[in-house]
Structure formats: C-alpha cells, structure tokens
Design a protein around this motif. Structure first.
Motif, short mmCIF file in Angstrom:
data_model
loop_
_atom_site.label_atom_id
_atom_site.label_comp_id
_atom_site.label_asym_id
_atom_site.label_seq_id
_atom_site.Cartn_x
_atom_site.Cartn_y
_atom_site.Cartn_z
N GLU A 198 0.83 -1.21 0.00
CA GLU A 198 0.00 0.00 0.00
C GLU A 198 0.86 1.25 0.00
OE1 GLU A 198 -3.83 1.95 2.29
OE2 GLU A 198 -2.83 0.23 3.20
N ARG A 199 1.93 1.24 0.81
CA ARG A 199 2.83 2.40 0.86
C ARG A 199 3.50 2.62 -0.50
NH1 ARG A 199 8.08 3.14 1.08
NH2 ARG A 199 8.55 0.92 1.40
N LEU A 200 4.06 1.57 -1.08
CA LEU A 200 4.74 1.69 -2.36
C LEU A 200 3.80 2.13 -3.48
CD1 LEU A 200 7.03 -1.46 -2.23
CD2 LEU A 200 7.79 0.93 -2.18
N GLU B 7 2.87 5.80 -3.06
CA GLU B 7 3.96 6.68 -3.48
C GLU B 7 4.10 6.68 -5.00
OE1 GLU B 7 7.53 5.65 -1.35
OE2 GLU B 7 6.58 6.03 0.60
N TRP B 8 3.92 5.52 -5.62
CA TRP B 8 4.01 5.42 -7.08
C TRP B 8 2.88 6.22 -7.74
CZ3 TRP B 8 1.08 2.34 -10.74
CH2 TRP B 8 1.63 2.33 -12.03
N MET B 9 1.66 6.06 -7.23
CA MET B 9 0.52 6.78 -7.80
C MET B 9 0.68 8.29 -7.62
SD MET B 9 -1.56 4.67 -9.27
CE MET B 9 -3.01 5.68 -9.43
N ALA B 10 1.32 8.72 -6.54
CA ALA B 10 1.52 10.14 -6.28
C ALA B 10 2.72 10.70 -7.06
CB ALA B 10 1.74 10.38 -4.78
N LEU C 248 -5.62 -2.14 -7.14
CA LEU C 248 -4.95 -2.87 -6.07
C LEU C 248 -4.89 -2.02 -4.81
CD1 LEU C 248 -3.50 -5.37 -5.11
CD2 LEU C 248 -1.43 -4.50 -6.17
N LEU C 249 -4.58 -0.76 -4.95
CA LEU C 249 -4.53 0.12 -3.79
C LEU C 249 -5.90 0.24 -3.12
CD1 LEU C 249 -2.78 1.94 -2.05
CD2 LEU C 249 -3.21 3.78 -3.67
N ALA C 250 -6.95 0.35 -3.92
CA ALA C 250 -8.30 0.42 -3.36
C ALA C 250 -8.66 -0.87 -2.63
CB ALA C 250 -9.32 0.70 -4.46
N LEU C 251 -8.26 -1.99 -3.19
CA LEU C 251 -8.53 -3.28 -2.52
C LEU C 251 -7.79 -3.38 -1.21
CD1 LEU C 251 -8.47 -5.69 -5.58
CD2 LEU C 251 -10.46 -5.10 -4.18
N LEU C 252 -6.56 -2.91 -1.18
CA LEU C 252 -5.79 -2.93 0.06
C LEU C 252 -6.46 -2.05 1.11
CD1 LEU C 252 -2.22 -2.67 -1.46
CD2 LEU C 252 -3.16 -4.63 -0.22
#
Length: 79
Positions: free
Chosen positions: A31-33, A36-39, A57-61
């Motif tokens: 989630e952190r990675l 940061e990638w999306m930002a 994937l981030l939303a699922l997390l």
C-alpha cells in the motif's frame, strides 16, 4: 521523485524468502509503495504496474483494512 527505480517485490521482501514475510507486512508495504508510485513520488522497475491496476490494487488494500477494522469492532461487541 527519485531517479532510482524501485523493484516492487524486492522493496517488500528484501533478501528474505517470500514465505518468511508476514501478510500484514506485505499489505502495509504494498500500500505504501503503490501510494507513493501513484503520487509520482517513486518509480517502479519494469515490468511496471499500470495506473488502472495500481489504483484497483490500492483500493482493494484500503478496503481490506477497513473491513478488518469493522470485523474487529463487531467481534469486540459480541465478546
């Protein structure tokens, strides 16, 4: 953003065998990675994740974390 490209899996598991990394740590670091990638704060090595896959994937997390919290609250109320 750093010019260095991050290897997604290696950043999470380091030199350990993937079986030795607790699921909670994998979820937290993924989630952190991905955040940061999306930002635009870091770059990923190829093969790169695409925006729509990372977003999903981030939303699922995040949803998983929310549901775990709600479940814990329900279990606490029925204990």
């Amino acid at each position: 953003m750093t010019d260095r490209e991050v290897n997604f899996a290696r950043a999470i598991i380091g030199e350990r065998n993937y079986r030795d990394v607790p699921a909670d740590e994998v979820l937290r670091e993924a989630e952190r990675l991905l955040g940061e990638w999306m930002a635009g704060e870091l770059r990923m090595e190829r093969p790169k994740l695409y925006d729509h896959y990372a977003l999903l994937l981030l939303a699922l997390l995040q949803k998983n974390r929310e549901l775990e919290s709600r479940l814990a609250a329900l279990e606490a109320n029925h204990a």
